[in-house]
Write a protein that holds these residues in place. Structure first.
Motif, mmCIF file in Angstrom:
data_model
loop_
_atom_site.group_PDB
_atom_site.id
_atom_site.type_symbol
_atom_site.label_atom_id
_atom_site.label_comp_id
_atom_site.label_asym_id
_atom_site.label_seq_id
_atom_site.Cartn_x
_atom_site.Cartn_y
_atom_site.Cartn_z
ATOM 1 N N UNK A 131 0.522 -1.566 -0.214
ATOM 2 C CA UNK A 131 0.161 0.357 0.041
ATOM 3 C C UNK A 131 1.228 1.003 -0.404
ATOM 4 N N UNK A 132 1.848 1.790 -0.897
ATOM 5 C CA UNK A 132 1.916 3.195 -0.945
ATOM 6 C C UNK A 132 1.941 4.624 -0.791
ATOM 7 N N UNK A 133 -0.255 4.154 -0.672
ATOM 8 C CA UNK A 133 -0.193 5.359 0.340
ATOM 9 C C UNK A 133 0.688 5.443 1.475
ATOM 10 N N UNK A 134 -0.540 3.929 1.808
ATOM 11 C CA UNK A 134 0.073 3.923 4.179
ATOM 12 C C UNK A 134 1.699 3.832 4.008
ATOM 13 N N UNK A 135 2.555 3.798 2.876
ATOM 14 C CA UNK A 135 3.896 3.876 3.219
ATOM 15 C C UNK A 135 4.145 5.270 3.146
ATOM 16 N N UNK A 136 3.700 5.971 2.671
ATOM 17 C CA UNK A 136 4.590 7.012 2.312
ATOM 18 C C UNK A 136 3.890 7.907 3.663
ATOM 19 N N UNK A 137 2.461 7.956 4.107
ATOM 20 C CA UNK A 137 2.022 8.309 5.173
ATOM 21 C C UNK A 137 3.235 8.086 6.252
ATOM 22 N N UNK A 138 3.608 6.655 6.330
ATOM 23 C CA UNK A 138 4.348 6.626 7.898
ATOM 24 C C UNK A 138 5.443 7.034 7.631
ATOM 25 N N UNK A 139 6.214 7.247 6.424
ATOM 26 C CA UNK A 139 6.776 7.980 5.956
ATOM 27 C C UNK A 139 6.720 9.462 6.485
ATOM 28 N N UNK A 140 5.856 9.848 5.882
ATOM 29 C CA UNK A 140 5.575 11.466 6.807
ATOM 30 C C UNK A 140 5.337 11.895 8.385
ATOM 31 N N UNK A 141 5.427 10.734 8.872
ATOM 32 C CA UNK A 141 5.382 10.710 9.907
ATOM 33 C C UNK A 141 6.410 11.103 10.423
ATOM 34 N N UNK A 142 7.889 10.976 9.716
ATOM 35 C CA UNK A 142 8.814 10.798 10.188
ATOM 36 C C UNK A 142 9.785 12.566 9.161
ATOM 37 N N UNK A 143 8.440 13.657 8.990
ATOM 38 C CA UNK A 143 8.731 14.246 7.997
ATOM 39 C C UNK A 143 10.640 14.996 8.313
ATOM 40 N N UNK A 144 10.229 15.635 9.431
ATOM 41 C CA UNK A 144 11.405 16.425 10.030
ATOM 42 C C UNK A 144 12.786 15.904 10.241
ATOM 43 N N UNK A 145 12.641 14.525 10.591
ATOM 44 C CA UNK A 145 13.801 13.523 11.022
ATOM 45 C C UNK A 145 14.562 13.313 10.091
ATOM 46 N N UNK A 146 13.738 12.773 8.827
ATOM 47 C CA UNK A 146 14.386 12.173 7.744
ATOM 48 C C UNK A 146 14.867 13.756 6.478
ATOM 49 N N UNK A 147 13.944 14.842 6.617
ATOM 50 C CA UNK A 147 14.212 16.330 5.961
ATOM 51 C C UNK A 147 15.544 16.666 6.491
ATOM 52 N N UNK A 148 16.126 16.656 7.694
ATOM 53 C CA UNK A 148 16.913 17.360 8.644
ATOM 54 C C UNK A 148 18.136 16.361 7.660
ATOM 55 N N UNK A 149 18.001 14.409 7.599
ATOM 56 C CA UNK A 149 19.389 13.550 7.498
ATOM 57 C C UNK A 149 19.318 14.113 6.047
ATOM 58 N N UNK A 150 18.658 14.498 5.321
ATOM 59 C CA UNK A 150 18.704 14.330 3.802
ATOM 60 C C UNK A 150 18.713 15.342 3.209
ATOM 61 N N UNK A 151 18.643 16.825 3.562
ATOM 62 C CA UNK A 151 19.577 17.607 3.349
ATOM 63 C C UNK A 151 18.175 18.504 2.694
ATOM 64 N N UNK A 152 16.658 18.307 2.970
ATOM 65 C CA UNK A 152 15.240 18.771 2.156
ATOM 66 C C UNK A 152 15.497 19.979 3.291
ATOM 67 N N UNK A 153 15.519 21.231 2.347
ATOM 68 C CA UNK A 153 15.073 22.559 3.065
ATOM 69 C C UNK A 153 13.884 22.651 3.398
ATOM 70 N N UNK A 154 13.222 22.357 2.805
ATOM 71 C CA UNK A 154 12.246 23.061 2.929
ATOM 72 C C UNK A 154 10.531 21.766 2.628
ATOM 73 N N UNK A 155 10.799 20.676 3.572
ATOM 74 C CA UNK A 155 9.505 20.036 3.089
ATOM 75 C C UNK A 155 8.200 20.352 2.800
#
Length: 265
Positions: free
Chosen positions: A4-28
């Motif tokens: 379920x790709x939509x569910x996977x995207x939602x689960x990833x999104x719950x860690x948005x700030x940490x992932x954005x910091x780890x991968x250098x995404x300036x404006x998540x």
């Protein structure tokens, strides 16, 4: 079974700030779908439509190899923080210049990497520089040439692009045998420095191949899903055996198991 790709995207999104910091995404982004697209862009792995038709320079191949090797067991924040200095040391991924620079050695490069396996990583990176310096069109003459021969040998069943990526990663992880259906590339070119199957998959994904990387985190997750949600890992066994046998490794259960996870993905 389908993910379920939509569910996977939602689960990833719950860690948005940490992932954005780890991968250098300036404006998540503020939505799971848009943020997932940003993550894919950040790791620069959008697949090409026809990977065997690409024309890729040795500098790009070297960049892909360095990223795959260095990121193995290394926090990506460490890579981002140190990357500019490492790129300068590697002559901006120019393998010929690096191979002819006596000042860059395992001893001088490894501390710059700052990874758990920095000496092994440095040694593999320098071996890649030597290999590419000796073959000015490595992607066409090695990767594409081998890929086309494997695909031809797989007829009439054939190989999807994802299956071909896995087959190449298996071959590059251990090299050729007398049973490998490849005759235009020297055997020594078919063992990729510093790459097992998972890192080989990451290397090819960095070159815009489409496929799945069966690293230790994925295998643990899939084992859990197999036990709880009945992910059909066992159903991939026959095809995994066929792919491993294609590249000349008939009885390598460790390879077959890795390919099973990659196929399940």
């Amino acid at each position: 079974m389908q993910f379920d790709l939509d569910l996977l995207r939602e689960r990833v999104f719950t860690k948005r700030d940490k992932i954005a910091s780890d991968y250098g995404i300036a404006d998540p982004a503020d939505s799971p779908t848009d943020f997932a697209a940003q993550v894919i862009d950040a790791i620069d792995q959008r697949p090409a439509k026809n990977p065997l038709d690409q024309h890729i320079t040795n500098n790009t191949v070297f960049r892909a190899a360095v990223a795959a090797i260095w990121s193995s067991g290394t926090d990506w924040k460490v890579v981002l923080r140190r990357r500019a200095d490492v790129e300068a040391t590697l002559h901006q991924y120019d393998p010929e210049k690096l191979a002819n620079d006596p000042d860059v050695t395992v001893a001088t490069l490894s501390p710059k990497l700052g990874s758990r396996f920095q000496k092994a990583h440095a040694a593999a990176i320098l071996k890649w520089a030597e290999r590419l310096a000796g073959n000015p069109d490595y992607y066409q003459e090695a990767i594409c040439s081998v890929g086309k021969q494997l695909r031809s040998a797989a007829e009439p069943a054939g190989l999807t692009d994802g299956e071909l990526m896995i087959a190449l990663a298996v071959l590059f992880s251990a090299g050729a045998t007398t049973q490998t259906p490849v005759n235009t590339v020297p055997a020594r070119e078919l063992k990729a420095p510093g790459m097992g199957i998972a890192i080989g998959c990451e290397f090819l994904r960095n070159l815009r191949w489409s496929g799945f990387k069966p690293d230790v985190h994925i295998t643990r997750l899939f084992d859990h899903w197999a036990a709880i949600h009945h992910l059909p890992l066992a159903a991939q066994r026959t095809r995994a055996e066929e792919i491993v046998r294609l590249v000349g490794r008939r009885r390598r259960d460790d390879m077959i198991r890795s390919v099973q996870y990659a196929l399940a993905g």
